[in-house]
Design an enzyme around this catalytic site. Structure first.
Site, PDB file in Angstrom:
ATOM      1  N   CYS A 131       0.834  -1.202   0.000  1.00 39.67           N
ATOM      2  CA  CYS A 131       0.000   0.000   0.000  1.00 39.67           C
ATOM      3  C   CYS A 131       0.869   1.252   0.000  1.00 39.67           C
ATOM      4  CB  CYS A 131      -0.915  -0.012   1.227  1.00 39.67           C
ATOM      5  SG  CYS A 131      -2.127   1.327   1.245  1.00 39.67           S
ATOM      6  N   CYS A 132       1.890   1.267   0.859  1.00 36.10           N
ATOM      7  CA  CYS A 132       2.812   2.412   0.888  1.00 36.10           C
ATOM      8  C   CYS A 132       3.509   2.587  -0.455  1.00 36.10           C
ATOM      9  CB  CYS A 132       3.865   2.220   1.980  1.00 36.10           C
ATOM     10  SG  CYS A 132       3.260   2.458   3.668  1.00 36.10           S
ATOM     11  N   CYS A 212      -1.062   8.000   7.417  1.00 34.27           N
ATOM     12  CA  CYS A 212      -2.381   7.709   6.876  1.00 34.27           C
ATOM     13  C   CYS A 212      -3.327   7.288   8.006  1.00 34.27           C
ATOM     14  CB  CYS A 212      -2.295   6.598   5.841  1.00 34.27           C
ATOM     15  SG  CYS A 212      -1.352   7.044   4.369  1.00 34.27           S
ATOM     16  N   CYS A 215      -3.593   3.509   9.289  1.00 35.72           N
ATOM     17  CA  CYS A 215      -2.384   2.896   9.852  1.00 35.72           C
ATOM     18  C   CYS A 215      -1.743   3.749  10.946  1.00 35.72           C
ATOM     19  CB  CYS A 215      -1.372   2.635   8.740  1.00 35.72           C
ATOM     20  SG  CYS A 215      -1.950   1.471   7.482  1.00 35.72           S
ATOM     21  N   CYS A 238       7.677   3.889   5.741  1.00 31.84           N
ATOM     22  CA  CYS A 238       6.800   3.741   4.578  1.00 31.84           C
ATOM     23  C   CYS A 238       7.574   3.328   3.328  1.00 31.84           C
ATOM     24  CB  CYS A 238       6.056   5.048   4.314  1.00 31.84           C
ATOM     25  SG  CYS A 238       7.146   6.417   3.879  1.00 31.84           S
TER      26      CYS A 238
END
Length: 260
Positions: A131-132, A212, A215, A238
């Site tokens: 995702c990062c 985010c 998280c 990240c």
């Protein structure tokens, strides 16, 4: 008399900066206060195309104020992962306005990449590294493509993974500048007070490091300041500052979707 030897055409593919440059700068500015260092660097114009990369997190106002006080035209880049707290977006607007930042830029993940690799928006819950990668690392890589150097807000005290941060280092051929690398929490607090800088609205609620929304959690007393990031995962960065190893792309059949 013979013809002079023809000079072979070559393309200079050397990086803009090499480790020797970073070493020389670290030596030159050792013991020099941060504001003077920044002013000297900007005045000498040896950084080429440069920008500040800011998360507009709980400590970001200090670096942004230092830079804007010297040269408010220095670009400031914010990566909007489209998973940010609304409070962070509002704080960004507040700082840009109050500090007089003249060149504020926002970069976002590619819509086509999100559609292909995170169509349900839940990749953070089963593959935070992946995702990062698509929401933060790749967009920032695009933003940095035209830069020769960039300025980071990293500080050594924030986490054991950030110990011994030099002021200058090399990042993929670019000069990476960490003006606050050797600052401690007391230094930041004193600067906030001296210049009456606004605080991130989530800080008072216990969010000491804000990323985010999915998280990021509150930090408990005695915990590392970044303990609230990716809580429960063996992950502390990240990928912008430290490498991550994304898991293979999940199948689209939902087998790896989280269970709530």
């Amino acid at each position: 008399m013979g013809e002079p030897a023809r000079k072979i055409d070559t393309i200079d593919v050397r990086p803009d900066f090499v480790q020797a440059d970073a070493d020389a700068l670290n030596q030159r500015f050792e013991g020099v206060d941060t504001s003077t260092m920044l002013k000297t660097l900007f005045d000498e114009r040896r950084l080429g195309e440069v920008a500040v990369v800011s998360s507009f997190g709980t400590e970001s106002a200090v670096l942004l104020h230092l830079v804007a006080a010297v040269d408010p035209t220095i670009p400031v880049t914010f990566v909007d992962t489209l998973k940010m707290f609304p409070e962070t977006l509002a704080y960004r607007d507040t700082l840009v306005r109050q500090l007089g930042i003249k060149n504020s830029n926002v970069v976002e993940p590619e819509a086509a990449v999100l559609a292909e690799k995170d169509s349900n928006g839940l990749r953070w819950s089963y593959d935070p590294d992946g995702c990062c990668e698509i929401r933060k690392v790749e967009p920032l890589a695009r933003a940095k493509a035209g830069l020769n150097s960039w300025i980071s807000g990293r500080k050594a005290f924030q986490s054991v993974t950030r110990n011994n941060i030099p002021r200058f280092e090399i990042d993929d051929g670019r000069l990476k500048i960490n003006p606050l690398g050797d600052w401690i929490k007391d230094d930041l607090e004193a600067y906030f007070a001296e210049h009456d800088l606004p605080r991130h609205p989530l800080e008072a609620e216990g969010y000491l490091s804000v990323g985010c929304a999915p998280c990021t959690s509150k930090v408990l007393p005695g915990e590392d300041p970044r303990a609230g990031r990716w809580r429960g995962w063996d992950k502390s960065e990240c990928g912008i500052h430290e490498d991550v190893t994304p898991l293979p792309d999940a199948d689209d059949n939902g087998a790896n979707d989280p269970i709530f």
